[in-house]
Structures are given as C-alpha cells and as structure tokens.
Design an enzyme around this catalytic site. Structure first.
Site, PDB file in Angstrom:
ATOM      1  CG  PHE A  56       1.307   6.655  -6.693  1.00 29.27           C
ATOM      2  CD1 PHE A  56       0.466   6.301  -7.733  1.00 29.27           C
ATOM      3  CD2 PHE A  56       0.759   6.774  -5.418  1.00 29.27           C
ATOM      4  CE1 PHE A  56      -0.887   6.052  -7.511  1.00 29.27           C
ATOM      5  CE2 PHE A  56      -0.592   6.522  -5.194  1.00 29.27           C
ATOM      6  CZ  PHE A  56      -1.415   6.150  -6.244  1.00 29.27           C
TER       7      PHE A  56
ATOM      8  CG  ASP B 177       3.392  12.188  -1.298  1.00 30.85           C
ATOM      9  OD1 ASP B 177       3.171  11.648  -0.187  1.00 30.85           O
ATOM     10  OD2 ASP B 177       2.687  11.983  -2.300  1.00 30.85           O
TER      11      ASP B 177
ATOM     12  CE  LYS C  36      -0.749   4.680   0.923  1.00 33.69           C
ATOM     13  NZ  LYS C  36      -0.093   5.389  -0.163  1.00 33.69           N
TER      14      LYS C  36
HETATM   15  C1  LIG Z   1      -0.750   6.163  -1.234  1.00 35.38           C
HETATM   16  C2  LIG Z   1      -0.064   7.403  -1.658  1.00 35.38           C
HETATM   17  C3  LIG Z   1      -0.788   8.567  -2.013  1.00 35.38           C
HETATM   18  C4  LIG Z   1      -2.288   8.588  -2.115  1.00 35.38           C
HETATM   19  O1  LIG Z   1      -2.934   8.276  -0.918  1.00 35.38           O
HETATM   20  P1  LIG Z   1      -4.461   7.775  -0.962  1.00 35.38           P
HETATM   21  O2  LIG Z   1      -4.838   7.695   0.476  1.00 35.38           O
HETATM   22  O3  LIG Z   1      -4.484   6.466  -1.665  1.00 35.38           O
HETATM   23  O4  LIG Z   1      -5.234   8.823  -1.710  1.00 35.38           O
HETATM   24  C5  LIG Z   1      -0.065   9.698  -2.315  1.00 35.38           C
HETATM   25  N1  LIG Z   1       1.282   9.719  -2.297  1.00 35.38           N
HETATM   26  C6  LIG Z   1       2.003   8.620  -1.971  1.00 35.38           C
HETATM   27  C7  LIG Z   1       3.490   8.703  -1.933  1.00 35.38           C
HETATM   28  C8  LIG Z   1       1.355   7.435  -1.660  1.00 35.38           C
HETATM   29  O5  LIG Z   1       2.071   6.337  -1.385  1.00 35.38           O
END
Ligand SMILES: *Cc1c(COP(=O)(O)O)cnc(C)c1O
Length: 400
Positions: free
Chosen positions: A141, A226, A255
């Site tokens: 994701f 990521d 985040k």
């Molecule tokens: C939440 C998340 C994203 C996307 O972040 P948004 O602020 O919702 O666009 C990308 N990669 C990971 C691993 C995430 O948990």
C-alpha cells in the site's frame, strides 16, 4: 451539539461514500483518548493509521501550530520561509540523510520518490528514455493516486480507474529469488514497505530486506523504503528498516511527521538522487509551508524528548506477550514489532469487523484490515496502565 445520528445522516447524504467508517462520531481528543458527540470516551487503537503517534492534540504541537498560523502560514516555494531550512537540517541530522524534499500527503511523497528514481535512472544510470522499471511487492500500500494504484495488487483499488501507469513489476512479498529475477537493465528502483501496514502488519521473512539491499546495490538499483506508516517510532526503532540493519537509498515519511496536526510528508535521500530535480521539475504549493515545517520540527522533537521510540519497543513487547497469553478460540496468531500488532483471526471466526465493533462497545477503537486482521496501533504515548486496561477489554472480546 449534533448527535451521532444527525452526523451520520448528513455525511451519508452529502459526502461521497468512499469509506465505511465505524459509526462513531468523534469530537475531541487528548493523548490516546478520543470522545464522541455523546460524551463517550474511547482509547484510540488506530491512531489515524499511525499519524497520531505523539497522541491527539499534543499540547506542544497545538501551541506551535497556533503560533505559526498566527505568524505566517503559506508563502509557496516562490519565496523562502524561515521554517523549512530548519526542518530540513533537523530531519537530515536525525536520520543521517543528506537532503530532503517536503510534500503534504503520503501519496505525494511516494509520487515524488517515483519521479526522482525514474529521473535518476535516465540521467545517472543511463536507462533508455521511458523504459524505467520499478519493482514493488505484492500486498503493498503506497497511496491512492492513479500511478500508485497502477501497481497495487488489490483489484478494488484499480477497478474502474484505468488506463493505468506502466513501468512497475510486482513480486511476491519477501521472495528474494523473485526480486533477482525481476531485475533487468531497466530497473531503477525497488519500492518497499519494511513492514506492510495496510496489508495487516505483515513482516517479511527475517533477512529479506538485508538481502534485497545487497541485491539492489549489486545491480545499481535504488532501494526506496516507504516508512510513512512504519516509521518515526512505530516499530520500536526510528525506522522499521533498522531491524535489518540496512540503509535504503531513499526513505519516504509522512503521517506521524506532523503528529496528526496537518498533512506533512517528505522524501529523504542523498544529493545524488534528489539532486536530479532541477528548479521547475517538481513542486507543490503547500509543500514545505511554514505551518507544516514548524509542526513537523516540533513533532520530531516530541518523539525524541518523550522517548516514544523506546516506549514503543518496550511496551510493544509487553503488549504482544500479554496478547499471546490470551487463550482465544478465534485467534490464529499474532505478529508485530513495537506498538504495531496484527491480530490474525481464524477464517471461520467471521471476519475482524464484528470484533472491532465489539471493541468499540467496550471503549476501544480499532479497525479491521483485510477481513481477518485487527490492527493494534495506539498512540505511542500510551502508558502501561492504559495497556493493562485495554488488555482486559481485548481479552473479553477475543474470548467471547
Ligand atoms: C498511508 C500510507 C500512504 C499514503 O499516505 P496518504 O497520506 O494517505 O496519501 C503511503 N504509504 C504507506 C505505507 C501508508 O501507510
């Protein structure tokens, strides 16, 4: 004050239905606690997908945000501001990387990483124009933009949104041979979550990331981690990749970078890689704005000052052990690192949703992920006593 039913009805009528939230309408938050419009209090065991690692409405973040909002909110990058340089310096010093590029949402930072890695491929590695390939993992994701969903392995994320962006290869998560096979002369990057959050706190087999890092190095492929959800203390280390003693070429954060105050994300890397961007190549009106930078600076300091990384490691271990001692007919197994735990339920137990609804009844908000997993991810400011209180309720729900 509006009632729960009123809020739900209005949202259903006027809002697009792209989410299926629990029917709890929150109006206040402090630390690990949130309160709904009826005055009922809950422990937040999702922490906005780990954006609220520092706890809701952290007083230091509220103060910095209010002060910066009253002083200067937005300049755009057409002009400079006096917050971005210090966030850049502090973030690089904290993480050991050379340079950073600020964005807002996580998906934008992932897009930034993709663009940087592709351009590095063309200008540094020498890949033929428009042939760059990036390898990703099954179950990934990375966000919801058109390009990012193009390499999702989740059909629902893609269906109806084509044509999709080419240039990505999906390998089974944790399969080192598949990684080796997927690499060719056009491969510019391997984009990976060190631990997959949305997939249900999925930890790749031990040694996978370490071997992957070696293979990337050998083949002149950039390793991009990521850490938007796994980073900034969630797993008991600053970054989840530290559990494998590796150093990715590029790291994506978001985040908790703002402690839930504001959308702030960033890509951190070397000058060689982020140096491929020339003025005008890439940008964002709000990216690097003074409020974002002031809040992020303080959010990082809170993580360090309050020893949230150490807390996550220690209390995470405690919580996971206690959970494993619960004798539940529904649980298949538990997995986790730090205060980030997936409770994997047995297929025949009817899905995680009903357990989350039962937890809600008892005053704990958690969210099912992938049908059968309850994700446990409280703000890292949680105390041992609060964990003990939560454990009683979790035990009651898992054994009923
Ligand atoms: C939440 C998340 C994203 C996307 O972040 P948004 O602020 O919702 O666009 C990308 N990669 C990971 C691993 C995430 O948990």
């Amino acid at each position: 004050m509006a009632t729960t039913q009123e809020c739900i009805a209005l949202e259903n009528q006027f809002g697009a239905h792209n989410y299926k939230p629990l029917d709890v309408v929150l109006t206040k938050g402090a630390g690990i606690w949130v309160e709904d419009v009826e005055g009922k209090k809950y422990m937040d065991f999702l922490a906005a997908y780990s954006a609220v690692n520092q706890g809701h409405c952290h007083p230091r973040l509220v103060k910095v945000m209010q002060e910066q909002a009253a002083r200067l909110a937005l300049t755009s990058r057409a002009f400079r501001n006096d917050q971005l340089p210090f966030l850049a310096k502090e973030l690089c010093e904290l993480t050991g990387y050379e340079t950073m590029l600020p964005m807002n949402s996580g998906a934008e930072a992932v897009e930034t990483a993709i663009k940087a890695v592709r351009k590095w491929g063309y200008t540094v590695k020498g890949v033929e124009a428009d042939n760059a390939e990036i390898i990703v993992c099954d179950g990934n994701f990375h966000g919801r933009t058109t390009t990012i969903i193009s390499f999702s392995s989740e059909d629902q994320y893609k269906e109806g949104f084509g044509p999709l962006t080419p240039g990505f290869r999906i390998i089974p998560c944790g399969n080192i041979d598949a990684l080796k096979k997927a690499i060719n002369k056009n491969t510019v990057g391997f984009l990976v979550e060190p631990i997959q959050g949305e997939s249900g706190v999925v930890i790749p087999p031990e040694g996978f990331l370490k071997e992957a890092a070696e293979i990337c190095k050998l083949n002149n492929v950039l390793l991009v981690a990521d850490e938007i959800q796994s980073g900034l203390g969630r797993t008991g280390t600053l970054f989840a990749f530290e559990h494998e003693n590796i150093r990715p070429d590029m790291v994506i954060i978001g985040k908790a970078l703002s402690g839930g105050m504001y959308p702030v994300s960033a890509v951190i890397s070397s000058k060689e890689v982020l140096g491929v961007f020339n003025p005008g190549d890439h940008g964002s009106t709000y990216g690097g704005n003074p409020i974002a930078c002031a809040v992020a600076r303080e959010a990082l300091k809170v993580i360090i000052d309050e020893k949230l990384i150490e807390r996550s490691a220690e209390l995470g271990k405690y919580l996971l052990n206690k959970l494993r001692n619960i004798d539940s007919p529904h649980v298949d197994f538990y997995r986790g690192k730090g205060l980030w735990i997936g409770i994997v339920l047995k297929k025949e137990s009817g899905g995680a949703r009903r357990f989350c609804e039962a937890l809600q009844e008892k005053g704990i908000l958690a969210k099912e992920t992938h049908e059968n997993v309850i994700r446990i991810a409280p703000p890292l400011v949680i105390t041992k006593a609060e964990i003990d209180t939560a454990l009683e309720k979790i035990e009651a729900v898992l054994t009923q």
